[in-house]
Motif scaffolding. Sequence first.
Motif, short mmCIF file in Angstrom:
data_model
loop_
_atom_site.label_atom_id
_atom_site.label_comp_id
_atom_site.label_asym_id
_atom_site.label_seq_id
_atom_site.Cartn_x
_atom_site.Cartn_y
_atom_site.Cartn_z
N ASP A 2 -11.78 2.94 6.99
CA ASP A 2 -12.47 4.04 6.31
C ASP A 2 -12.73 3.69 4.85
O ASP A 2 -13.81 3.97 4.32
CB ASP A 2 -11.64 5.33 6.40
CG ASP A 2 -11.59 5.89 7.81
OD1 ASP A 2 -12.44 5.48 8.63
OD2 ASP A 2 -10.70 6.71 8.09
N ALA A 3 -11.73 3.09 4.19
CA ALA A 3 -11.88 2.72 2.79
C ALA A 3 -12.98 1.69 2.61
O ALA A 3 -13.76 1.75 1.65
CB ALA A 3 -10.56 2.20 2.23
N SER A 22 1.34 7.59 3.13
CA SER A 22 1.39 9.04 3.05
C SER A 22 2.21 9.62 4.21
O SER A 22 2.25 9.02 5.30
CB SER A 22 -0.03 9.60 3.11
OG SER A 22 -0.02 10.98 3.37
N CYS A 61 0.82 -1.20 0.00
CA CYS A 61 0.00 0.00 0.00
C CYS A 61 0.86 1.25 0.00
O CYS A 61 2.03 1.24 0.40
CB CYS A 61 -0.97 0.03 1.18
SG CYS A 61 -0.20 0.41 2.76
N HIS A 75 -6.68 3.91 -4.55
CA HIS A 75 -6.02 3.12 -3.51
C HIS A 75 -6.93 2.07 -2.89
O HIS A 75 -6.51 1.36 -1.97
CB HIS A 75 -5.48 4.05 -2.42
CG HIS A 75 -4.34 4.91 -2.87
ND1 HIS A 75 -3.11 4.39 -3.19
CD2 HIS A 75 -4.25 6.25 -3.09
CE1 HIS A 75 -2.30 5.36 -3.56
NE2 HIS A 75 -2.98 6.50 -3.52
N ARG A 131 -7.14 3.67 8.07
CA ARG A 131 -7.43 3.98 6.67
C ARG A 131 -8.14 2.82 5.98
O ARG A 131 -9.04 3.02 5.15
CB ARG A 131 -6.12 4.30 5.93
CG ARG A 131 -6.32 5.18 4.73
CD ARG A 131 -4.98 5.64 4.21
NE ARG A 131 -4.37 4.63 3.34
CZ ARG A 131 -3.09 4.62 3.00
NH1 ARG A 131 -2.27 5.55 3.47
NH2 ARG A 131 -2.60 3.70 2.20
N ASN A 134 -2.36 4.06 11.74
CA ASN A 134 -3.03 4.91 10.75
C ASN A 134 -3.44 4.12 9.51
O ASN A 134 -4.50 4.37 8.93
CB ASN A 134 -2.11 6.07 10.36
CG ASN A 134 -2.10 7.17 11.40
OD1 ASN A 134 -3.02 7.28 12.21
ND2 ASN A 134 -1.07 7.98 11.41
N LEU A 135 -2.61 3.18 9.10
CA LEU A 135 -2.97 2.36 7.94
C LEU A 135 -4.20 1.50 8.25
O LEU A 135 -5.08 1.33 7.39
CB LEU A 135 -1.80 1.46 7.54
CG LEU A 135 -0.56 2.16 6.98
CD1 LEU A 135 0.50 1.12 6.59
CD2 LEU A 135 -0.91 3.02 5.76
N ASP A 163 0.46 9.60 7.35
CA ASP A 163 0.39 8.36 8.12
C ASP A 163 1.55 8.25 9.11
O ASP A 163 1.54 7.36 9.98
CB ASP A 163 0.44 7.14 7.18
CG ASP A 163 -0.78 7.03 6.29
OD1 ASP A 163 -1.88 7.31 6.77
OD2 ASP A 163 -0.61 6.67 5.10
#
Length: 269
Positions: free
Chosen positions: A196-197, A82, A79, A228, A193, A189-190, A85
């Motif tokens: 959320d995705a 950012s 992945c 992503h 994420r 954080n990943l 992150d």
Amino acid sequence: MYVAAQFNLDPDAAVAWAARIGVGQFITCAERGIDATFLPFNIARRADGKLALHTHCAKVNPQWHDAGECLVTVTGPNCYVSPSDMTRAAPDARMPRVPTWNYLTIQIRGRLVAHHDSDWKIRTLAELSRAHEPEWSPGACGAGTESGAGVAPMLKALVGIEVVVDDVVGKAKLSQNRSSEDISYTAGNLRARARDAARRAVAAGTNSEAILERAGEAADLSEMRVDHSFEHPGAVADLMERIAIPWAKEREARVAEAREIQRLRDEAD
């Protein structure tokens, strides 16, 4: 494949990951150039003790003619990472936080052997089915028989592929250049994420038609933003916690020990 020491994956672990993923790019080279086919596979131990990758391809695929050296590349969780992150860089940091990509990948090099006899093909097809779906059998979907007779007519159109393994290289690039605390922060954080995705995908009903519509809206493909949603940030977070954090903690312990030894020497002087 270049692998920095901190990203090197133990060969046994690399083989285990490749077997678990079970699909990759089968790459050969001949006079016509380089060819690649995405193929499912399983890994077995030969009678001579060597590892072998077993798969098959359509007889019309010219790759089975490419006897000799070949390569299979296997892609694991990966992945985009950012700077958002990551932890904030210290004001006096030599390098800023920049985007990167975390991933696990394996390269299997070996020698291609083509098999045409039905017994080899039936046996390895059964191995492949057991690896991917143990409950499935040739008669499970109402066609053929449990003995495999229903598969027999397909065998003429297939060529068995065996890659006798010479070398396995695994790379797990998972932010090991950061501190264990930084890695843990990024992994958290990943994982957020990923949640959320997943919620956005369910809410938007993302499908292939929507992806094509977005592609058609771009005046130039270079203007398209990368989607992503195809990545695996949650799985990458798991790997960071299982592989990168323990590695970073061991490094930090070695550094602390070296500093303590140096401190004692300085005091003795």
